[in-house]
Design an enzyme around this catalytic site. Structure first.
Site, PDB file in Angstrom:
ATOM      1  N   ARG A   1      25.032 -24.369  20.858  1.00  5.94           N
ATOM      2  CA  ARG A   1      24.669 -25.334  21.898  1.00  5.94           C
ATOM      3  C   ARG A   1      24.461 -24.615  23.231  1.00  5.94           C
ATOM      4  NH1 ARG A   1      24.751 -30.474  20.047  1.00  5.94           N
ATOM      5  NH2 ARG A   1      26.197 -31.047  18.383  1.00  5.94           N
TER       6      ARG A   1
ATOM      7  N   ASP B   1      17.181 -33.275  21.439  1.00  4.74           N
ATOM      8  CA  ASP B   1      16.698 -33.419  22.815  1.00  4.74           C
ATOM      9  C   ASP B   1      17.083 -32.238  23.712  1.00  4.74           C
ATOM     10  OD1 ASP B   1      19.290 -34.330  22.491  1.00  4.74           O
ATOM     11  OD2 ASP B   1      19.130 -35.893  24.015  1.00  4.74           O
TER      12      ASP B   1
ATOM     13  N   THR C   1      17.628 -34.040  14.061  1.00 10.52           N
ATOM     14  CA  THR C   1      18.963 -34.507  14.410  1.00 10.52           C
ATOM     15  C   THR C   1      19.354 -35.622  13.448  1.00 10.52           C
ATOM     16  OG1 THR C   1      20.338 -35.757  15.973  1.00 10.52           O
ATOM     17  CG2 THR C   1      17.986 -35.974  16.274  1.00 10.52           C
ATOM     18  N   ILE C   2      20.607 -35.599  13.039  1.00  9.78           N
ATOM     19  CA  ILE C   2      21.072 -36.697  12.183  1.00  9.78           C
ATOM     20  C   ILE C   2      21.051 -38.002  12.969  1.00  9.78           C
ATOM     21  CG2 ILE C   2      22.505 -35.223  10.706  1.00  9.78           C
ATOM     22  CD1 ILE C   2      24.965 -36.561  12.151  1.00  9.78           C
ATOM     23  N   ASP C   3      21.059 -37.911  14.310  1.00 15.26           N
ATOM     24  CA  ASP C   3      21.169 -39.125  15.140  1.00 15.26           C
ATOM     25  C   ASP C   3      19.878 -39.943  15.193  1.00 15.26           C
ATOM     26  OD1 ASP C   3      23.698 -38.239  15.690  1.00 15.26           O
ATOM     27  OD2 ASP C   3      23.216 -37.458  17.675  1.00 15.26           O
TER      28      ASP C   3
ATOM     29  N   ASP D   1      17.545 -39.929  17.298  1.00 18.92           N
ATOM     30  CA  ASP D   1      17.393 -40.542  18.620  1.00 18.92           C
ATOM     31  C   ASP D   1      16.391 -39.824  19.528  1.00 18.92           C
ATOM     32  OD1 ASP D   1      18.852 -38.257  19.060  1.00 18.92           O
ATOM     33  OD2 ASP D   1      20.501 -39.214  20.125  1.00 18.92           O
TER      34      ASP D   1
ATOM     35  N   GLY E   1      26.906 -40.678  16.347  1.00 13.94           N
ATOM     36  CA  GLY E   1      25.943 -41.463  17.131  1.00 13.94           C
ATOM     37  C   GLY E   1      26.523 -41.639  18.517  1.00 13.94           C
ATOM     38  N   ARG E   2      26.244 -40.635  19.346  1.00  9.21           N
ATOM     39  CA  ARG E   2      26.813 -40.580  20.686  1.00  9.21           C
ATOM     40  C   ARG E   2      26.172 -41.645  21.583  1.00  9.21           C
ATOM     41  NH1 ARG E   2      27.606 -34.548  21.968  1.00  9.21           N
ATOM     42  NH2 ARG E   2      25.416 -34.433  21.452  1.00  9.21           N
TER      43      ARG E   2
ATOM     44  N   ARG F   1      42.715 -49.885   7.948  1.00  5.62           N
ATOM     45  CA  ARG F   1      42.720 -48.421   7.895  1.00  5.62           C
ATOM     46  C   ARG F   1      41.408 -47.893   8.502  1.00  5.62           C
ATOM     47  NH1 ARG F   1      47.256 -49.213   6.575  1.00  5.62           N
ATOM     48  NH2 ARG F   1      48.364 -48.426   4.740  1.00  5.62           N
TER      49      ARG F   1
ATOM     50  N   HIS G   1      31.947 -34.508  10.593  1.00  4.92           N
ATOM     51  CA  HIS G   1      30.884 -33.549  10.278  1.00  4.92           C
ATOM     52  C   HIS G   1      30.462 -33.565   8.810  1.00  4.92           C
ATOM     53  CE1 HIS G   1      32.222 -32.339  14.227  1.00  4.92           C
ATOM     54  NE2 HIS G   1      31.040 -31.774  14.372  1.00  4.92           N
TER      55      HIS G   1
ATOM     56  N   GLN H   1      28.970 -35.858   7.676  1.00  6.48           N
ATOM     57  CA  GLN H   1      27.623 -36.457   7.801  1.00  6.48           C
ATOM     58  C   GLN H   1      26.534 -35.420   8.055  1.00  6.48           C
ATOM     59  OE1 GLN H   1      28.164 -40.258  10.494  1.00  6.48           O
ATOM     60  NE2 GLN H   1      29.924 -38.906  10.718  1.00  6.48           N
ATOM     61  N   ARG H   2      26.921 -34.254   8.525  1.00  4.39           N
ATOM     62  CA  ARG H   2      25.920 -33.229   8.858  1.00  4.39           C
ATOM     63  C   ARG H   2      25.796 -32.160   7.789  1.00  4.39           C
ATOM     64  NH1 ARG H   2      26.989 -32.109  14.796  1.00  4.39           N
ATOM     65  NH2 ARG H   2      27.211 -29.951  14.177  1.00  4.39           N
TER      66      ARG H   2
HETATM   67  O1  F6P Z   1      23.878 -34.499  17.919  1.00  4.51           O
HETATM   68  C1  F6P Z   1      24.369 -34.509  16.651  1.00  4.51           C
HETATM   69  C2  F6P Z   1      25.844 -34.799  16.630  1.00  4.51           C
HETATM   70  O2  F6P Z   1      26.256 -34.762  15.292  1.00  4.51           O
HETATM   71  C3  F6P Z   1      26.287 -36.101  17.301  1.00  4.51           C
HETATM   72  O3  F6P Z   1      26.117 -37.237  16.490  1.00  4.51           O
HETATM   73  C4  F6P Z   1      27.731 -35.807  17.604  1.00  4.51           C
HETATM   74  O4  F6P Z   1      28.201 -36.584  18.671  1.00  4.51           O
HETATM   75  C5  F6P Z   1      27.700 -34.362  17.968  1.00  4.51           C
HETATM   76  O5  F6P Z   1      26.565 -33.807  17.330  1.00  4.51           O
HETATM   77  C6  F6P Z   1      28.924 -33.584  17.532  1.00  4.51           C
HETATM   78  O6  F6P Z   1      28.807 -32.310  18.032  1.00  4.51           O
HETATM   79  P1  F6P Z   1      29.644 -31.049  17.556  1.00  4.51           P
HETATM   80  O7  F6P Z   1      29.083 -30.588  16.253  1.00  4.51           O
HETATM   81  O8  F6P Z   1      29.423 -30.063  18.631  1.00  4.51           O
HETATM   82  O9  F6P Z   1      31.057 -31.491  17.393  1.00  4.51           O
END
Ligand code: F6P
Length: 347
Positions: free
Chosen positions: A76, A107, A130-132, A134, A175-176, A271, A277, A279-280
């Site tokens: 990043r 972005d 991006t998974i988001d 957006d 999803g920030r 619960r 992560h 999800q990624r």
């Molecule tokens: O931008 C992708 C994302 O997965 C967001 O959904 C999440 O808020 C952020 O990255 C998490 O970032 P990191 O991998 O730096 O914890």
């Protein structure tokens, strides 16, 4: 100017499908156009440190299509945190004899690419990931389809345990700033309430929806909450207050916060599951492999045409290109018509 050597980097959070882009760029760039393709390692960090790169060839990309993550690594790093960052990159591109650069990212990464193009005349082309989902200017980013399939499967699994125990299950998803993952996975997984950053929630209304469900004989509920969802008049839950190089705080924790509140207010055992992560990670879906491949081909085609300062994008079923500046002009938030469809199934 003739193009001979082309660099490619992947920046920001990783996502499934990045390797499909790299593979497509190398295959068409080398085989069809005769370029040398150079992998710049670790996103913009690699561009700031000359030498953090490796030549890519058919051997290096063999077998990477089904692999998650990125063989180039990512970071990043924001080069513009350093007042000389733009110049350093322009200089390093010359030293590395790179005639063009393909920047694959969200972005933040595309924003850096746009400044390099506008302020330093760098021959750059962007690819949206991006998974988001957006990023403005494209109907889909790759990575999103894989993420929503992972979340959908998690929701399916949570249904059976929720039903057995008569519990409310809160699923926290990424999803920030945009709730695309929550809405798409929530619809496909049959969520009973979905909370997104675009529409602040009222905890009493959430509890009323759960109670309504229970009053019609359903003794379990599934709530999907985007990490960036906020209560009306309140703030999203922070996991860490310190900001990254692009000024983002780390969100996380809404799942547990909601879980406590729901249990306290309704008396139903609740619960939380934080997918994080997961999800990624892992192998991309067919959709993301195809989209990544199409974007990679389109990106190297733009380089070949000398059509710089553009980002490839998906409009409907067609891959097209838009100016980088349009892609970073604003965030692409959830289509509220889609959210309205999701709401039909609330409660
Ligand atoms: O931008 C992708 C994302 O997965 C967001 O959904 C999440 O808020 C952020 O990255 C998490 O970032 P990191 O991998 O730096 O914890």
């Amino acid at each position: 100017m003739g193009i001979r050597r082309v660099g490619i980097l992947t920046g920001g959070g990783d996502c499934p499908g990045l390797n499909a882009v790299i593979r497509a760029v190398v295959r068409k760039g080398m085989d069809i156009y005769g370029y040398q393709i150079v992998g710049v390692m670790e996103g913009w960090r690699g561009m700031m440190m000359e030498g953090l790169s490796q030549p890519l060839d058919l051997d290096k990309i063999s077998g990477i299509l089904p692999k998650g993550g990125t063989i180039l690594g990512t970071s990043r790093t924001n080069p513009f945190k350093d007042p000389d960052g733009g110049e350093v990159i322009a200089r390093n591109l010359k030293q590395m004899e790179l005639d063009a650069l393909i920047a694959v990212g969200g972005d933040d990464t595309i924003g850096v690419a746009n400044r390099l193009y506008e302020e330093y005349n760098v021959n750059v082309v962007g690819v949206p990931k991006t998974i988001d989902n957006d990023l403005a200017g494209t109907d889909y980013t790759f990575g999103f389809d894989t993420a929503i399939n992972i979340v959908m499967e998690a929701i399916d699994r949570l249904h059976s345990t929720a039903e057995s125990h008569h519990r409310v299950m809160v699923v926290e998803v990424m999803g920030r700033d945009a709730g695309w993952i929550a809405v798409a996975a929530g619809i496909s997984g049959g969520a009973d309430v979905i909370l997104i950053p675009e529409e602040p929630y009222d905890i009493d209304e959430v509890c009323a929806l759960i109670q309504k469900r229970h009053s019609r004989g359903k003794n379990f509920s599934i709530i999907v909450a985007a990490e960036g969802a906020q209560p009306r008049g309140g703030e999203a839950v922070l996991q860490a207050a310190e900001k990254d190089a692009f000024g983002h705080v780390r969100l996380g924790g809404i799942g547990n916060t909601l879980s406590r509140e729901i249990e306290k207010r309704t008396g139903f055992e609740t619960r939380a599951t934080v997918l994080g992560h997961i999800q990624r990670g892992g192998s991309p879906t067919a959709f993301d492999r195809i989209l990544g491949t199409r974007f990679g081909i389109a990106a190297i085609d733009l380089v070949h045409q000398g059509n710089f300062g553009k980002m490839v994008c998906l409009h409907g079923l067609k891959v097209e290109a838009i100016p980088l500046k349009d892609a970073v002009a604003g965030l692409r938030t959830v289509d509220m018509e889609l959210y309205d469809i999701a709401k039909v199934f609330f409660g």
